[in-house]
Design a protein around this motif. Sequence first.
Motif, mmCIF file in Angstrom:
data_model
loop_
_atom_site.group_PDB
_atom_site.id
_atom_site.type_symbol
_atom_site.label_atom_id
_atom_site.label_comp_id
_atom_site.label_asym_id
_atom_site.label_seq_id
_atom_site.Cartn_x
_atom_site.Cartn_y
_atom_site.Cartn_z
ATOM 1 N N GLU A 31 0.829 -1.212 0.000
ATOM 2 C CA GLU A 31 0.000 0.000 0.000
ATOM 3 C C GLU A 31 0.864 1.263 0.000
ATOM 4 O OE1 GLU A 31 -3.384 0.470 -0.135
ATOM 5 O OE2 GLU A 31 -3.610 -1.678 -0.497
ATOM 6 N N ALA A 32 1.940 1.250 0.774
ATOM 7 C CA ALA A 32 2.829 2.410 0.844
ATOM 8 C C ALA A 32 3.543 2.632 -0.492
ATOM 9 C CB ALA A 32 3.847 2.226 1.965
ATOM 10 N N THR A 33 4.085 1.575 -1.044
ATOM 11 C CA THR A 33 4.822 1.677 -2.305
ATOM 12 C C THR A 33 3.899 2.175 -3.417
ATOM 13 O OG1 THR A 33 6.302 -0.085 -1.593
ATOM 14 C CG2 THR A 33 6.232 0.384 -3.952
ATOM 15 N N HIS A 34 2.691 1.663 -3.452
ATOM 16 C CA HIS A 34 1.699 2.074 -4.458
ATOM 17 C C HIS A 34 1.421 3.574 -4.396
ATOM 18 C CE1 HIS A 34 -1.899 1.969 -6.922
ATOM 19 N NE2 HIS A 34 -2.579 2.518 -5.940
ATOM 20 N N ARG A 35 1.494 4.145 -3.197
ATOM 21 C CA ARG A 35 1.169 5.567 -3.009
ATOM 22 C C ARG A 35 2.406 6.472 -2.937
ATOM 23 N NH1 ARG A 35 -2.888 2.633 -0.726
ATOM 24 N NH2 ARG A 35 -4.983 3.459 -0.958
ATOM 25 N N GLY A 36 3.595 5.913 -3.106
ATOM 26 C CA GLY A 36 4.811 6.719 -3.053
ATOM 27 C C GLY A 36 5.188 7.150 -1.650
ATOM 28 N N ILE A 37 4.776 6.380 -0.657
ATOM 29 C CA ILE A 37 5.031 6.701 0.748
ATOM 30 C C ILE A 37 6.324 6.040 1.201
ATOM 31 C CG2 ILE A 37 4.159 6.281 3.091
ATOM 32 C CD1 ILE A 37 1.323 6.638 1.865
ATOM 33 N N LYS A 38 7.082 6.727 2.004
ATOM 34 C CA LYS A 38 8.347 6.216 2.541
ATOM 35 C C LYS A 38 8.206 5.962 4.030
ATOM 36 C CE LYS A 38 10.253 7.380 -1.426
ATOM 37 N NZ LYS A 38 9.897 6.602 -2.538
ATOM 38 N N GLY A 39 9.060 5.076 4.577
ATOM 39 C CA GLY A 39 9.041 4.800 6.006
ATOM 40 C C GLY A 39 9.351 3.362 6.298
ATOM 41 N N TRP A 40 8.718 2.828 7.344
ATOM 42 C CA TRP A 40 8.969 1.439 7.739
ATOM 43 C C TRP A 40 7.776 0.855 8.490
ATOM 44 C CZ3 TRP A 40 8.583 1.026 12.967
ATOM 45 C CH2 TRP A 40 8.945 2.131 13.748
ATOM 46 N N VAL A 41 7.755 -0.475 8.570
ATOM 47 C CA VAL A 41 6.748 -1.218 9.322
ATOM 48 C C VAL A 41 7.458 -2.373 10.013
ATOM 49 C CG1 VAL A 41 6.116 -2.688 7.339
ATOM 50 C CG2 VAL A 41 4.471 -2.338 9.196
ATOM 51 N N ARG A 42 6.987 -2.739 11.195
ATOM 52 C CA ARG A 42 7.574 -3.871 11.908
ATOM 53 C C ARG A 42 6.561 -4.471 12.878
ATOM 54 N NH1 ARG A 42 11.752 -0.595 15.857
ATOM 55 N NH2 ARG A 42 10.159 0.476 17.055
ATOM 56 N N ASN A 43 6.763 -5.745 13.219
ATOM 57 C CA ASN A 43 6.000 -6.381 14.278
ATOM 58 C C ASN A 43 6.560 -5.922 15.612
ATOM 59 O OD1 ASN A 43 4.403 -7.899 12.546
ATOM 60 N ND2 ASN A 43 5.723 -9.688 12.636
ATOM 61 N N THR A 44 5.704 -5.877 16.623
ATOM 62 C CA THR A 44 6.178 -5.586 17.973
ATOM 63 C C THR A 44 6.129 -6.871 18.798
ATOM 64 O OG1 THR A 44 4.015 -5.075 18.935
ATOM 65 C CG2 THR A 44 5.177 -3.258 17.820
ATOM 66 N N GLU A 45 6.857 -6.885 19.874
ATOM 67 C CA GLU A 45 6.873 -8.048 20.759
ATOM 68 C C GLU A 45 5.515 -8.284 21.405
ATOM 69 O OE1 GLU A 45 10.134 -7.758 23.487
ATOM 70 O OE2 GLU A 45 11.607 -7.677 21.865
ATOM 71 N N GLU A 46 4.683 -7.262 21.488
ATOM 72 C CA GLU A 46 3.349 -7.366 22.093
ATOM 73 C C GLU A 46 2.315 -7.972 21.139
ATOM 74 O OE1 GLU A 46 5.912 -4.503 23.848
ATOM 75 O OE2 GLU A 46 4.987 -4.306 21.892
ATOM 76 N N GLY A 47 2.717 -8.244 19.903
ATOM 77 C CA GLY A 47 1.799 -8.828 18.938
ATOM 78 C C GLY A 47 1.107 -7.829 18.041
ATOM 79 N N HIS A 48 1.552 -6.581 18.048
ATOM 80 C CA HIS A 48 0.972 -5.527 17.226
ATOM 81 C C HIS A 48 1.886 -5.264 16.028
ATOM 82 C CE1 HIS A 48 -1.279 -5.188 20.855
ATOM 83 N NE2 HIS A 48 -0.371 -4.484 21.502
ATOM 84 N N VAL A 49 1.494 -4.321 15.207
ATOM 85 C CA VAL A 49 2.330 -3.833 14.117
ATOM 86 C C VAL A 49 2.504 -2.333 14.314
ATOM 87 C CG1 VAL A 49 2.414 -3.410 11.625
ATOM 88 C CG2 VAL A 49 1.750 -5.654 12.477
ATOM 89 N N GLU A 50 3.742 -1.878 14.163
ATOM 90 C CA GLU A 50 4.083 -0.463 14.320
ATOM 91 C C GLU A 50 4.600 0.041 12.989
ATOM 92 O OE1 GLU A 50 6.879 2.295 17.216
ATOM 93 O OE2 GLU A 50 7.458 0.214 16.868
ATOM 94 N N LEU A 51 4.300 1.304 12.674
ATOM 95 C CA LEU A 51 4.822 1.879 11.451
ATOM 96 C C LEU A 51 5.045 3.374 11.599
ATOM 97 C CD1 LEU A 51 2.144 3.220 9.588
ATOM 98 C CD2 LEU A 51 1.570 0.835 9.924
ATOM 99 N N LYS A 52 5.974 3.859 10.811
ATOM 100 C CA LYS A 52 6.201 5.293 10.652
ATOM 101 C C LYS A 52 6.239 5.554 9.162
ATOM 102 C CE LYS A 52 8.468 6.685 14.900
ATOM 103 N NZ LYS A 52 9.636 7.357 15.485
ATOM 104 N N VAL A 53 5.477 6.552 8.740
ATOM 105 C CA VAL A 53 5.361 6.856 7.316
ATOM 106 C C VAL A 53 5.390 8.361 7.090
ATOM 107 C CG1 VAL A 53 4.099 4.771 6.711
ATOM 108 C CG2 VAL A 53 2.829 6.771 7.450
ATOM 109 N N GLU A 54 5.875 8.725 5.914
ATOM 110 C CA GLU A 54 5.822 10.128 5.514
ATOM 111 C C GLU A 54 5.587 10.217 4.017
ATOM 112 O OE1 GLU A 54 9.527 11.716 6.906
ATOM 113 O OE2 GLU A 54 10.596 11.081 5.118
ATOM 114 N N GLY A 55 4.908 11.284 3.646
ATOM 115 C CA GLY A 55 4.602 11.507 2.244
ATOM 116 C C GLY A 55 3.645 12.667 2.104
ATOM 117 N N GLU A 56 3.074 12.778 0.924
ATOM 118 C CA GLU A 56 2.106 13.836 0.664
ATOM 119 C C GLU A 56 0.856 13.601 1.499
ATOM 120 O OE1 GLU A 56 2.812 16.530 -1.073
ATOM 121 O OE2 GLU A 56 4.808 15.691 -1.424
ATOM 122 N N GLU A 57 0.224 14.676 1.938
ATOM 123 C CA GLU A 57 -0.895 14.591 2.876
ATOM 124 C C GLU A 57 -2.016 13.666 2.400
ATOM 125 O OE1 GLU A 57 -3.851 17.482 5.476
ATOM 126 O OE2 GLU A 57 -2.353 18.386 4.152
#
Length: 91
Positions: free
Chosen positions: A24-50
């Motif tokens: 989804e990020a690549t399709h929209r030209g968004i940069k950043g990262w995603v990762r699993n957390t030890e608590e069983g969640h997913v965390e992400l940081k993203v930046e791009g056009e509003e």
Amino acid sequence: MIHYHAIVKGRVQGVGFRYFVQSEATHRGIKGWVRNTEEGHVELKVEGEEQAIHDFLQAVRKGSPFSKVTDFQTNPLTEIAHYSTFRIQGY
């Protein structure tokens, strides 16, 4: 350009959710990262056009076909990180 941090809770590990987020990020030209957390969640940081970020966050909130998002927390960040790509990280 805007920057967001998000935590996604629910059935989001072991179902290809990080790859869905990356697609989804690549399709929209968004940069950043995603990762699993030890608590069983997913965390992400993203930046791009509003508009691209808002559309992306809406897609992540909806989830992939095999996931079930039960809680989605987002926080805008004030500083731009200038990510060069979007990538999947380890813990």
